[in-house]
Design a protein around this motif. Structure first.
Motif, PDB file in Angstrom:
ATOM      1  N   LYS A  70       0.833  -1.191   0.000  1.00  0.00           N
ATOM      2  CA  LYS A  70       0.000   0.000   0.000  1.00  0.00           C
ATOM      3  C   LYS A  70       0.869   1.243   0.000  1.00  0.00           C
ATOM      4  O   LYS A  70       1.965   1.256   0.572  1.00  0.00           O
ATOM      5  N   PHE A  71       0.383   2.291  -0.646  1.00  0.00           N
ATOM      6  CA  PHE A  71       1.117   3.544  -0.693  1.00  0.00           C
ATOM      7  C   PHE A  71       0.109   4.682  -0.670  1.00  0.00           C
ATOM      8  O   PHE A  71      -0.845   4.696  -1.452  1.00  0.00           O
ATOM      9  N   ARG A  72       0.348   5.643   0.210  1.00  0.00           N
ATOM     10  CA  ARG A  72      -0.574   6.752   0.404  1.00  0.00           C
ATOM     11  C   ARG A  72       0.135   8.062   0.084  1.00  0.00           C
ATOM     12  O   ARG A  72       1.274   8.270   0.503  1.00  0.00           O
ATOM     13  N   ILE A  73      -0.521   8.940  -0.660  1.00  0.00           N
ATOM     14  CA  ILE A  73       0.002  10.268  -0.944  1.00  0.00           C
ATOM     15  C   ILE A  73      -0.993  11.293  -0.420  1.00  0.00           C
ATOM     16  O   ILE A  73      -2.198  11.224  -0.727  1.00  0.00           O
ATOM     17  N   ILE A  74      -0.485  12.221   0.387  1.00  0.00           N
ATOM     18  CA  ILE A  74      -1.361  13.240   0.967  1.00  0.00           C
ATOM     19  C   ILE A  74      -0.724  14.617   0.832  1.00  0.00           C
ATOM     20  O   ILE A  74       0.483  14.744   0.641  1.00  0.00           O
ATOM     21  N   ARG A  75      -1.564  15.640   0.938  1.00  0.00           N
ATOM     22  CA  ARG A  75      -1.122  17.018   1.149  1.00  0.00           C
ATOM     23  C   ARG A  75      -1.623  17.409   2.523  1.00  0.00           C
ATOM     24  O   ARG A  75      -2.818  17.261   2.823  1.00  0.00           O
ATOM     25  N   ALA A  76      -0.718  17.881   3.393  1.00  0.00           N
ATOM     26  CA  ALA A  76      -1.087  18.051   4.791  1.00  0.00           C
ATOM     27  C   ALA A  76      -0.225  19.107   5.455  1.00  0.00           C
ATOM     28  O   ALA A  76       0.778  19.576   4.904  1.00  0.00           O
ATOM     29  N   LEU A 192      18.017  12.363   6.066  1.00  0.00           N
ATOM     30  CA  LEU A 192      17.529  10.991   6.216  1.00  0.00           C
ATOM     31  C   LEU A 192      17.544  10.664   7.706  1.00  0.00           C
ATOM     32  O   LEU A 192      18.500  11.018   8.406  1.00  0.00           O
ATOM     33  N   PHE A 193      16.503  10.003   8.196  1.00  0.00           N
ATOM     34  CA  PHE A 193      16.457   9.731   9.630  1.00  0.00           C
ATOM     35  C   PHE A 193      15.718   8.432   9.917  1.00  0.00           C
ATOM     36  O   PHE A 193      14.969   7.919   9.077  1.00  0.00           O
ATOM     37  N   GLU A 194      15.950   7.934  11.098  1.00  0.00           N
ATOM     38  CA  GLU A 194      15.235   6.769  11.610  1.00  0.00           C
ATOM     39  C   GLU A 194      14.353   7.206  12.769  1.00  0.00           C
ATOM     40  O   GLU A 194      14.758   8.049  13.581  1.00  0.00           O
ATOM     41  N   ALA A 195      13.155   6.640  12.833  1.00  0.00           N
ATOM     42  CA  ALA A 195      12.234   6.966  13.920  1.00  0.00           C
ATOM     43  C   ALA A 195      11.133   5.914  13.957  1.00  0.00           C
ATOM     44  O   ALA A 195      10.915   5.186  12.987  1.00  0.00           O
ATOM     45  N   ASP A 196      10.457   5.854  15.071  1.00  0.00           N
ATOM     46  CA  ASP A 196       9.328   4.939  15.243  1.00  0.00           C
ATOM     47  C   ASP A 196       8.039   5.713  15.004  1.00  0.00           C
ATOM     48  O   ASP A 196       7.532   6.383  15.898  1.00  0.00           O
ATOM     49  N   LEU A 197       7.559   5.637  13.772  1.00  0.00           N
ATOM     50  CA  LEU A 197       6.273   6.279  13.427  1.00  0.00           C
ATOM     51  C   LEU A 197       5.211   5.190  13.408  1.00  0.00           C
ATOM     52  O   LEU A 197       4.822   4.684  12.355  1.00  0.00           O
ATOM     53  N   GLN A 198       4.771   4.794  14.542  1.00  0.00           N
ATOM     54  CA  GLN A 198       3.906   3.624  14.683  1.00  0.00           C
ATOM     55  C   GLN A 198       2.624   3.776  13.875  1.00  0.00           C
ATOM     56  O   GLN A 198       1.990   4.822  13.871  1.00  0.00           O
ATOM     57  N   GLY A 199       2.289   2.677  13.205  1.00  0.00           N
ATOM     58  CA  GLY A 199       1.022   2.619  12.468  1.00  0.00           C
ATOM     59  C   GLY A 199       1.061   3.255  11.094  1.00  0.00           C
ATOM     60  O   GLY A 199       0.049   3.257  10.386  1.00  0.00           O
ATOM     61  N   GLN A 200       2.216   3.797  10.679  1.00  0.00           N
ATOM     62  CA  GLN A 200       2.287   4.441   9.370  1.00  0.00           C
ATOM     63  C   GLN A 200       2.665   3.434   8.289  1.00  0.00           C
ATOM     64  O   GLN A 200       3.618   2.675   8.434  1.00  0.00           O
ATOM     65  N   GLN A 201       1.876   3.423   7.218  1.00  0.00           N
ATOM     66  CA  GLN A 201       2.196   2.609   6.058  1.00  0.00           C
ATOM     67  C   GLN A 201       3.168   3.387   5.175  1.00  0.00           C
ATOM     68  O   GLN A 201       3.696   4.417   5.564  1.00  0.00           O
ATOM     69  N   GLN A 202       3.445   2.872   3.976  1.00  0.00           N
ATOM     70  CA  GLN A 202       4.274   3.596   3.032  1.00  0.00           C
ATOM     71  C   GLN A 202       3.535   4.861   2.589  1.00  0.00           C
ATOM     72  O   GLN A 202       2.336   4.821   2.267  1.00  0.00           O
ATOM     73  N   PHE A 203       4.245   5.988   2.553  1.00  0.00           N
ATOM     74  CA  PHE A 203       3.545   7.252   2.300  1.00  0.00           C
ATOM     75  C   PHE A 203       4.472   8.267   1.651  1.00  0.00           C
ATOM     76  O   PHE A 203       5.706   8.154   1.689  1.00  0.00           O
TER      77      PHE A 203
END
Length: 493
Positions: A70-76, A192-203
């Motif tokens: 899955k891949f999501r594209i948003i403007r936010a 570039l960074f590493e982090a725990d963005l829980q619950g996020q799919q590919q975006f």
């Protein structure tokens, strides 16, 4: 080697891989020591996956893609909202136009796949090697190469030079070829960074936020779970990347790990080279066009540049076609590149530059969107054209005219696409054509005749890049087919 490819990015590696596939492995040089380490140019469209399937790497690309599919594209304002627009929640369904799936690999994973396959097929890839000088003459191109590890230089003689040397393209500049378009649209810088963005799919999130440097940015997932890239539109001064990431994600107490990746400036630019060919030199990829990174057309088009050009170079250098075949590179790729660059500019204004939304010169969107990949018609180059100058056709209602991509038809034993990609083929319902010096596939399904616009006695000649080169609607003789084939190849009887 008969061809020198300069540049080891997506376009250069694709050209090398497809040339080697067609039996003419080139020499490729790249000044950097490795393939790209940047997680950009993500996503592969089905028509690109069809080309990669021909080269035998489609499964490798799928294996390298994120597994959630899955891949999501948003403007936010931030990744956590408020969301201003849901641009894409799932990829369009093109299964009636192609049997190939979508994939979601970035440049940093795609380039090693292409390089490995090019080497397997016999291409000579030399990293840490730069082009020092070159000149073209009546009989070929003389180039001086330097190994950056040892400092040794070598002079090579080749028939043709492929400029895959990026958006700055010293080769293009030496030829005096200008980029024609809207020019520089902006600059940015990223991390570039590493982090725990829980619950996020590919975006992919386009951000409009006054708390970001420059008031805008982008946040995108990468091929590696838990690793992300962030960019902002302001390049002045040092950046507090930890605070920028907190603002972009909308998580004020996030503790990201900033990775050690060179933070350079990137430039967003719109322009297409005023010509793609100069004598024995051919432009591909970013050397040929620059477009905003909105829509994923850049990386996909770079791969398809190689798919389109490689078979022509292979046939000419192997003595199987005349040099006139190569004249098709400019009329086949440049008009299409202009359309794609304009469409990406339109998406750029819609997703990140609302201040440009009222520009009266904005192009209209191409509809249906599937036409961008399956409905564009080449009006010049290596085809035997029919009357009419329609640039587009609706792939939902294909005509089978020369210059258009061969329509996909499911057959009792596979599909029409299964028969394409490795050489010229004739698709027909007429078994009397089987004696031709070309692969002939006899098809009986009525849907095939309807989509290709021929009778069972007719014939369609398809190029290695899936483009219809010629067709005969009614009764066809072997001599007619062979004559058309030789015309396309610039090869006298």
């Amino acid at each position: 080697m008969s061809v020198l490819v300069v540049g080891g990015g997506l376009s250069g590696l694709s050209t090398a891989m497809f040339m080697a596939l067609h039996g003419a492995p080139p020499l490729l040089v790249e000044k950097h020591p490795t393939t790209s380490v940047h997680p950009k140019a993500r996503g592969q469209f089905p028509h690109v996956m069809e080309a990669l399937r021909v080269a035998g790497v489609d499964e490798r690309v799928l294996d390298a893609s994120p597994k959630d599919g899955k891949f999501r594209i948003i403007r936010a304002v931030s990744l956590n909202g408020p969301v201003l627009q849901e641009i894409l929640t799932e990829s369009p369904d093109f299964t009636h136009l192609s049997q190939a799936p979508w994939a979601d690999v970035s440049q940093e994973r795609m380039e090693p796949i292409l390089a490995d396959r090019a080497r397997e097929l016999g291409a000579d890839l030399r990293f840490s090697t730069e082009l020092v000088s070159w000149r073209q003459h009546d009989n070929g191109v003389t180039a001086v190469l330097r190994n950056l590890d040892t400092g040794t230089e070598e002079t090579v003689e080749v028939d043709y030079l492929v400029a895959a040397d990026g958006h700055r393209s010293p080769i293009r500049q030496t030829l005096g070829i200008e980029l024609v378009g809207r020019g520089v649209l902006g600059e940015g810088t990223g991390a570039l960074f590493e982090a725990d963005l829980q619950g996020q799919q590919q975006f992919l999130a386009y951000l409009l936020n006054p708390d970001l440097p420059g008031g805008a940015g982008v946040l995108v997932s990468t091929d590696v779970p838990g690793r992300y890239a962030v960019g902002v539109s302001n390049t002045v001064g040092d950046k507090d990347w930890k605070q920028i990431i907190r603002t972009a994600t909308g998580i004020p107490d996030l503790e990201p790990k900033i990775l050690d990746l060179p933070h350079g400036r990137s430039q967003t630019r719109h322009g297409v080279a005023e010509r793609f060919t100069d004598g024995r030199v051919f432009l591909v990829g970013d050397a040929a066009r620059m477009m905003p990174p909105t829509g994923a057309f850049g990386g996909n088009t770079a791969i398809m540049d190689g798919f389109s050009l490689a078979w022509k170079l292979a046939m000419v250098t192997r003595g199987e076609a005349g040099p006139g075949l190569l004249a098709g590179h400019d009329p086949e790729r440049r008009p299409y590149s202009t359309i794609l660059a304009d469409q990406q500019y339109l998406l750029y204004t819609q997703r990140g530059r609302p201040d440009l939304a009222d520009d009266p010169t904005l192009p209209a969107p191409v509809e249906p969107v599937s036409a961008l990949f399956f409905g564009y018609r080449q009006l010049g180059g290596a085809i035997v054209a029919e009357p009419g100058d329609d640039l587009w056709e609706n792939p939902e209602r294909p005509t089978g005219r020369p210059g258009v991509r061969a329509p996909f038809v499911r057959l009792t034993d596979g599909s029409t696409t299964d028969r394409l990609g490795h050489g010229f083929v004739v698709l027909t319902g007429n078994p009397a054509l089987k004696g031709l010096p070309i692969d002939v596939h006899v098809i009986e399904e009525p849907e095939f005749f309807a989509k290709y616009g021929i009778t069972p006695e007719g014939a369609t000649l398809v190029r290695p890049d899936f483009v219809i080169a010629w067709r005969s609607v009614g009764a066809t003789t072997p001599e007619e087919v062979e004559s058309a084939w030789r015309t396309v190849l610039d090869w006298p009887a």
